[in-house]
Design an enzyme around this catalytic site. Structure first.
Site, mmCIF file in Angstrom:
data_model
loop_
_atom_site.group_PDB
_atom_site.id
_atom_site.type_symbol
_atom_site.label_atom_id
_atom_site.label_comp_id
_atom_site.label_asym_id
_atom_site.label_seq_id
_atom_site.Cartn_x
_atom_site.Cartn_y
_atom_site.Cartn_z
ATOM 1 N N CYS A 1 7.664 105.807 31.021
ATOM 2 C CA CYS A 1 8.781 107.054 29.899
ATOM 3 C C CYS A 1 8.222 108.372 29.896
ATOM 4 O O CYS A 1 7.023 108.006 28.551
ATOM 5 C CB CYS A 1 9.340 106.208 28.908
ATOM 6 S SG CYS A 1 10.272 107.223 28.324
ATOM 7 N N LYS B 1 14.970 93.878 26.799
ATOM 8 C CA LYS B 1 14.580 94.385 24.858
ATOM 9 C C LYS B 1 15.094 93.411 23.494
ATOM 10 O O LYS B 1 15.449 92.661 24.078
ATOM 11 C CB LYS B 1 15.229 95.303 24.327
ATOM 12 C CG LYS B 1 15.478 96.263 25.640
ATOM 13 C CD LYS B 1 16.394 97.428 25.428
ATOM 14 C CE LYS B 1 16.641 99.235 26.359
ATOM 15 N NZ LYS B 1 18.138 99.956 25.963
ATOM 16 N N VAL C 1 12.892 104.063 23.662
ATOM 17 C CA VAL C 1 11.792 104.922 23.195
ATOM 18 C C VAL C 1 11.024 106.645 23.291
ATOM 19 O O VAL C 1 12.061 106.436 23.820
ATOM 20 C CB VAL C 1 10.746 103.814 24.026
ATOM 21 C CG1 VAL C 1 10.563 102.455 23.792
ATOM 22 C CG2 VAL C 1 11.302 104.233 25.831
ATOM 23 N N GLU D 1 13.449 109.249 18.538
ATOM 24 C CA GLU D 1 13.701 111.134 19.574
ATOM 25 C C GLU D 1 12.308 111.787 19.418
ATOM 26 O O GLU D 1 11.184 111.691 18.138
ATOM 27 C CB GLU D 1 14.440 111.527 19.026
ATOM 28 C CG GLU D 1 16.202 111.188 19.004
ATOM 29 C CD GLU D 1 16.615 110.689 19.954
ATOM 30 O OE1 GLU D 1 16.112 110.968 20.668
ATOM 31 O OE2 GLU D 1 17.060 109.140 20.040
ATOM 32 N N SER D 2 11.650 111.993 20.992
ATOM 33 C CA SER D 2 10.479 112.408 21.352
ATOM 34 C C SER D 2 10.113 113.263 20.652
ATOM 35 O O SER D 2 9.411 113.966 20.205
ATOM 36 C CB SER D 2 10.332 112.463 22.963
ATOM 37 O OG SER D 2 11.555 113.335 23.464
#
Length: 240
Positions: free
Chosen positions: A28, A55, A68, A81-82
């Site tokens: 990802c 999941k 993720v 949240e990245s």
């Protein structure tokens, strides 16, 4: 911690108090952002990989949408949240810094504008863009011109200056995966004019040589294989 992607039926890992954890998926790009930031700051952490096709139910207690990345800091708080994770890490662990106050406004603008490229890429890997690869690359190239010009203006190897910064980390995962597109589309890459992007090419070369990038690098051909297998419904994250 096991690198196997945990799926439905797996037991929830026992987390050690005071230790940072990142819930990830090996391929990802958003999770990749978080891992890059952690490695850049040399923060010891554990990876817990999640099978996004199957999941585990307990993971929804950590991330309501089951996505993720998710980060659990030493204080036990969950951050999702990245982009929020990366900025939170920069606040929690300020040295070395990712953000530069002198360029912060422009950096945020660049990250937002790169979203046009990441959206195109996402549509490609999810089979939502039926244009030819030439047309897609032409579109990406158009948006990439802003980043070429920005590096020229800054006169540095990285968007962060002499060292990578927030922009470098936030956009790198998609650049690293860019060579997967010809493999996914099964078409040769013909119309990317490298000579128009000397600064971006130099930046790419310099980024590849960074220890924190090497530590988190993934082969683009394996990424392409994963995407094609996913389309066929035969994906197994742990086989790549």
């Amino acid at each position: 911690m096991s690198s196997i992607h945990l799926s439905e039926g797996s037991a929830k890992p026992e987390l050690v108090e005071g230790k940072p954890y990142i819930f990830s998926m090996k391929f990802c790009p958003y999770a990749h952002r978080a891992r890059l930031a952690l490695s850049f700051k040399q923060i010891p952490y554990e990876i817990i990989n999640i099978n996004l096709k199957d999941k585990p139910k307990w993971y929804f207690d950590i991330h309501p949408k089951g996505q993720v990345p998710a980060f659990i800091g030493p204080d036990g708080k969950v951050v999702i949240e990245s982009d929020v994770i990366v900025y939170t890490l920069d606040e929690m662990y300020p040295d070395p810094p990712l953000c530069n106050e002198d360029t912060k406004t422009r950096d945020l603008e660049l990250i937002e504008n790169f979203g046009k490229i990441s959206t195109i890429f996402s549509n490609c890997i999810h089979g939502k863009d039926d244009r030819s690869l030439d047309d897609i690359v032409g579109d990406i190239t158009h948006h990439l011109e802003e980043f070429e010009e920005e590096l020229k203006i800054r006169g540095t190897d990285f968007f962060g200056g002499e060292k990578p910064g927030i922009v470098d980390i936030m956009i790198w995962p998609w650049v690293e995966r860019s060579k997967a597109l010809p493999l996914i589309y099964k078409q040769p890459l013909r119309n990317f004019e490298k000579e128009k992007f000397p600064n971006v090419i130099n930046w790419t070369t310099k980024m590849k040589a960074q220890d924190f990038v090497i530590e988190n690098a993934g082969p683009y051909d394996k990424f392409a294989e994963l995407i094609l297998a996913s389309r066929e419904g035969t994906v197994n994250y742990d086989s790549f």
